[in-house]
Design a protein around this motif. Structure first.
Motif, PDB file in Angstrom:
ATOM      1  N   LEU A 122      -1.545  -9.302 -12.454  1.00  0.00           N
ATOM      2  CA  LEU A 122      -0.906  -8.154 -12.381  1.00  0.00           C
ATOM      3  C   LEU A 122      -1.636  -6.801 -12.957  1.00  0.00           C
ATOM      4  CD1 LEU A 122       2.883  -9.108 -12.944  1.00  0.00           C
ATOM      5  CD2 LEU A 122       1.805  -9.061 -10.730  1.00  0.00           C
ATOM      6  N   ALA A 123      -2.266  -7.313 -13.968  1.00  0.00           N
ATOM      7  CA  ALA A 123      -3.305  -6.174 -14.349  1.00  0.00           C
ATOM      8  C   ALA A 123      -4.214  -5.864 -13.608  1.00  0.00           C
ATOM      9  CB  ALA A 123      -3.722  -6.633 -15.689  1.00  0.00           C
ATOM     10  N   SER A 124      -4.652  -6.765 -12.656  1.00  0.00           N
ATOM     11  CA  SER A 124      -5.840  -6.083 -11.577  1.00  0.00           C
ATOM     12  C   SER A 124      -5.375  -4.972 -10.790  1.00  0.00           C
ATOM     13  CB  SER A 124      -6.041  -7.330 -10.807  1.00  0.00           C
ATOM     14  OG  SER A 124      -5.081  -7.596  -9.955  1.00  0.00           O
ATOM     15  N   VAL A 125      -3.975  -4.859 -10.881  1.00  0.00           N
ATOM     16  CA  VAL A 125      -3.365  -3.563  -9.704  1.00  0.00           C
ATOM     17  C   VAL A 125      -3.636  -2.409 -10.695  1.00  0.00           C
ATOM     18  CG1 VAL A 125      -1.250  -2.851  -8.849  1.00  0.00           C
ATOM     19  CG2 VAL A 125      -1.803  -5.114  -8.914  1.00  0.00           C
ATOM     20  N   ILE A 126      -3.933  -2.327 -11.974  1.00  0.00           N
ATOM     21  CA  ILE A 126      -4.223  -1.160 -12.809  1.00  0.00           C
ATOM     22  C   ILE A 126      -5.363  -0.216 -12.006  1.00  0.00           C
ATOM     23  CG2 ILE A 126      -4.769  -0.234 -14.982  1.00  0.00           C
ATOM     24  CD1 ILE A 126      -3.039  -2.411 -16.461  1.00  0.00           C
ATOM     25  N   GLU A 127      -6.240  -1.078 -11.629  1.00  0.00           N
ATOM     26  CA  GLU A 127      -7.407  -0.245 -10.897  1.00  0.00           C
ATOM     27  C   GLU A 127      -7.090   0.580  -9.728  1.00  0.00           C
ATOM     28  OE1 GLU A 127     -10.962   0.644  -8.473  1.00  0.00           O
ATOM     29  OE2 GLU A 127      -9.131  -0.599  -8.020  1.00  0.00           O
ATOM     30  N   ALA A 302      -1.950   4.841 -16.183  1.00  0.00           N
ATOM     31  CA  ALA A 302      -1.576   3.548 -15.166  1.00  0.00           C
ATOM     32  C   ALA A 302      -1.051   2.333 -16.080  1.00  0.00           C
ATOM     33  CB  ALA A 302      -2.872   3.260 -14.353  1.00  0.00           C
ATOM     34  N   LEU A 303      -1.678   2.034 -16.980  1.00  0.00           N
ATOM     35  CA  LEU A 303      -1.312   1.071 -17.918  1.00  0.00           C
ATOM     36  C   LEU A 303       0.087   1.258 -18.463  1.00  0.00           C
ATOM     37  CD1 LEU A 303      -1.536  -1.621 -19.442  1.00  0.00           C
ATOM     38  CD2 LEU A 303      -2.696  -0.728 -21.171  1.00  0.00           C
ATOM     39  N   ARG A 304       0.495   2.467 -18.819  1.00  0.00           N
ATOM     40  CA  ARG A 304       1.740   2.751 -19.435  1.00  0.00           C
ATOM     41  C   ARG A 304       2.919   2.683 -18.349  1.00  0.00           C
ATOM     42  NH1 ARG A 304      -1.198   6.668 -22.519  1.00  0.00           N
ATOM     43  NH2 ARG A 304      -0.432   8.403 -21.048  1.00  0.00           N
ATOM     44  N   LEU A 305       2.532   2.943 -17.149  1.00  0.00           N
ATOM     45  CA  LEU A 305       3.606   2.849 -16.103  1.00  0.00           C
ATOM     46  C   LEU A 305       3.788   1.622 -15.799  1.00  0.00           C
ATOM     47  CD1 LEU A 305       2.125   5.777 -13.558  1.00  0.00           C
ATOM     48  CD2 LEU A 305       4.138   5.784 -15.170  1.00  0.00           C
ATOM     49  N   VAL A 306       2.710   0.547 -15.808  1.00  0.00           N
ATOM     50  CA  VAL A 306       3.035  -0.854 -15.535  1.00  0.00           C
ATOM     51  C   VAL A 306       3.963  -1.345 -16.501  1.00  0.00           C
ATOM     52  CG1 VAL A 306       1.925  -3.170 -15.335  1.00  0.00           C
ATOM     53  CG2 VAL A 306       1.057  -1.045 -13.864  1.00  0.00           C
ATOM     54  N   GLU A 307       3.626  -1.098 -17.910  1.00  0.00           N
ATOM     55  CA  GLU A 307       4.201  -1.669 -19.138  1.00  0.00           C
ATOM     56  C   GLU A 307       5.547  -1.212 -18.890  1.00  0.00           C
ATOM     57  OE1 GLU A 307       2.395  -2.535 -23.079  1.00  0.00           O
ATOM     58  OE2 GLU A 307       1.211  -0.582 -22.364  1.00  0.00           O
ATOM     59  N   LEU A 316       2.731  -6.378  -4.606  1.00  0.00           N
ATOM     60  CA  LEU A 316       1.480  -6.085  -3.982  1.00  0.00           C
ATOM     61  C   LEU A 316       0.481  -7.476  -4.130  1.00  0.00           C
ATOM     62  CD1 LEU A 316       2.338  -3.099  -4.710  1.00  0.00           C
ATOM     63  CD2 LEU A 316      -0.269  -2.602  -5.044  1.00  0.00           C
ATOM     64  N   ILE A 317       0.774  -8.088  -5.172  1.00  0.00           N
ATOM     65  CA  ILE A 317       0.111  -9.610  -5.036  1.00  0.00           C
ATOM     66  C   ILE A 317       0.939 -10.730  -4.509  1.00  0.00           C
ATOM     67  CG2 ILE A 317      -0.998 -11.268  -6.616  1.00  0.00           C
ATOM     68  CD1 ILE A 317      -2.173  -8.683  -6.911  1.00  0.00           C
ATOM     69  N   THR A 318       0.544 -10.789  -3.139  1.00  0.00           N
ATOM     70  CA  THR A 318       1.057 -11.746  -2.364  1.00  0.00           C
ATOM     71  C   THR A 318       0.546 -12.890  -2.139  1.00  0.00           C
ATOM     72  OG1 THR A 318       0.019 -10.878  -0.422  1.00  0.00           O
ATOM     73  CG2 THR A 318       2.443 -10.099  -0.844  1.00  0.00           C
ATOM     74  N   THR A 319      -0.794 -13.066  -2.507  1.00  0.00           N
ATOM     75  CA  THR A 319      -1.327 -14.578  -2.565  1.00  0.00           C
ATOM     76  C   THR A 319      -2.177 -14.759  -3.732  1.00  0.00           C
ATOM     77  OG1 THR A 319      -1.485 -14.402  -0.133  1.00  0.00           O
ATOM     78  CG2 THR A 319      -2.902 -16.125  -1.082  1.00  0.00           C
ATOM     79  N   ARG A 320      -2.077 -15.931  -4.398  1.00  0.00           N
ATOM     80  CA  ARG A 320      -3.123 -16.229  -5.416  1.00  0.00           C
ATOM     81  C   ARG A 320      -3.889 -17.340  -5.172  1.00  0.00           C
ATOM     82  NH1 ARG A 320       1.514 -14.230  -7.202  1.00  0.00           N
ATOM     83  NH2 ARG A 320       1.536 -12.687  -9.058  1.00  0.00           N
ATOM     84  N   ALA A 321      -5.402 -17.445  -5.567  1.00  0.00           N
ATOM     85  CA  ALA A 321      -6.189 -18.310  -5.326  1.00  0.00           C
ATOM     86  C   ALA A 321      -7.199 -18.818  -6.294  1.00  0.00           C
ATOM     87  CB  ALA A 321      -6.834 -18.086  -3.847  1.00  0.00           C
TER      88      ALA A 321
END
Length: 396
Positions: A122-127, A302-307, A316-321
């Motif tokens: 989920l943290a990869s969405v901070i970018e 961005a980090l604060r908004l997610v936290e 946004l993360i619909t698939t993990r591989a």
């Protein structure tokens, strides 16, 4: 390729998660072009620090997890990467170079250290959230403005959440041709949605009904779009594309913010801009106008908004591989944008296994009986995760 070395102003990171971005796909599909080939894609990145250069020992420690924002960056889809971080509020010399693509970029990247409770995938969405915030914070709507968002891809979804929950927008209308993604936007802040394929006539009637005076603000999150086809029997002009329709929805003097980028030339209706006096806005990549040190503060926001939960990255993360699964990596690129899919997050084997364990544990019913039952549930969750890992070929 050899493992990167850690210089005195760098940190060496072991990759934990890297999510595939439409920019990566644009290079894959030939809509963007790197100066040198081949490239290692990947910049929506989370890594664990394994080595710290001597200039940065007051800023970060081995074992910390770091995510960052950089604008001409590659290298994420590898086991290790070296990074020159610029942390918010920390002293550091920002240096730059001319990209050959009409702007100066920094040698450094805007970086933050992640707290332990934010999962790497989920943290990869901070970018991408940093990218969206750079655009919206510099070119915000007024509170209560009627907004239109073009596209329902991952960045557009983040924009809808930020506009709705953080910037006080009024109603938000999304335009796209992917019904599944439009449904996601409606669940997370959009008020109305038009499908530009199936509701084209309805949308054009809506523009006429409002006499070019519906929206105050358009956020264009579309990358490359092809020119519309000509209607059969008409040779004078092609049908209106989604950007022209959006300009038709804007009131005179309204703001049109360009966020999506492509190196392939795109159509813009200059008559609409002139006739309505539209304000065409963007946030510069050039660090002479928007230094990386400022972007570091945006990454912290961005980090604060997610936290805080104001922005939810989970949809946004619909698939993990597994990052080691070549077939899955190829499918993530070739199948990007199909159906309800958003992002594929490529995870190191150990990180993917941790995610599977958390997911398996969350599916076990809540235990209200004695401790022995709790232990049984935990054992079942672990066994379920290990079964999945074995089927997926994740190393143990």
């Amino acid at each position: 390729m050899p493992d990167p070395e850690c210089r005195e102003d760098e940190i060496l990171l072991q990759t934990e998660a890297v999510s595939i971005c439409s920019t990566d796909v644009s290079y894959f599909r030939g809509h963007l072009f790197a100066e040198d080939w081949p490239i290692i894609p990947g910049h929506e990145y989370v890594g664990r620090v394994v080595e710290v250069g001597k200039r940065l020992r007051d800023d970060v420690r081995p074992g910390d997890r770091v995510t960052y924002w950089g604008q001409t960056d590659f290298g994420g889809m590898a086991e290790y990467r070296a990074l020159r971080p610029l942390f918010p509020g920390r002293r550091g010399v920002e240096t730059s170079w001319y990209t050959g693509r009409n702007f100066y970029d920094a040698d450094q990247a805007a970086a933050v250290v992640l707290p332990p409770h934010v999962p790497s995938d989920l943290a990869s969405v901070i970018e991408p959230l940093t990218s969206v915030l750079r655009s919206l914070l510099l070119n915000p709507p007024k509170p209560g403005d009627t907004c239109v968002v073009l596209g329902c891809g991952p960045s557009a979804q983040l924009a809808v959440q930020v506009l709705h929950r953080h910037l006080g927008a009024g109603s938000i209308t999304v335009l796209d041709r992917n019904g599944d993604r439009m449904d996601v936007a409606l669940r997370h802040g959009a008020s109305h949605a038009f499908n530009t394929d199936t509701q084209a006539a309805e949308l054009e009637a809506y523009v006429r009904e409002h006499h070019d005076h519906y929206a105050d603000y358009v956020f264009d999150a579309l990358p490359h779009i092809a020119a519309p086809a000509r209607t059969a029997g008409r040779d004078d002009a092609p049908d209106k594309d989604i950007r022209e329709i959006a300009m038709g929805l804007l009131r005179p003097g309204g703001s049109y913010v360009i966020y999506g980028a492509t190196a392939v030339p795109q159509r813009l209706n200059t008559w609409m801009i002139l006739a309505k006096g539209l304000k065409l806005l963007s946030t510069p990549f050039d660090v002479r106008s928007f230094p990386m040190a400022r972007s570091a503060h945006v990454t912290a926001v961005a980090l604060r908004l997610v936290e805080s939960g104001l922005v939810d990255p989970a949809p946004l993360i619909t698939t993990r591989a597994c990052l080691d699964d070549e077939a899955a990596v190829r499918e993530a690129f070739t199948g990007y944008g199909r159906g309800a899919s958003m992002k594929t997050s490529l995870l190191a084997p150990s990180v993917l296994l941790d995610h599977v364990r958390r997911t398996a544990a969350a599916t076990i019913p809540a235990v209200t009986t004695p401790t022995a039952s709790a232990a049984t549930a935990a054992t079942a969750a672990t066994a379920s995760a290990e079964d999945f890992a074995e089927q997926a070929g994740i190393p143990g």
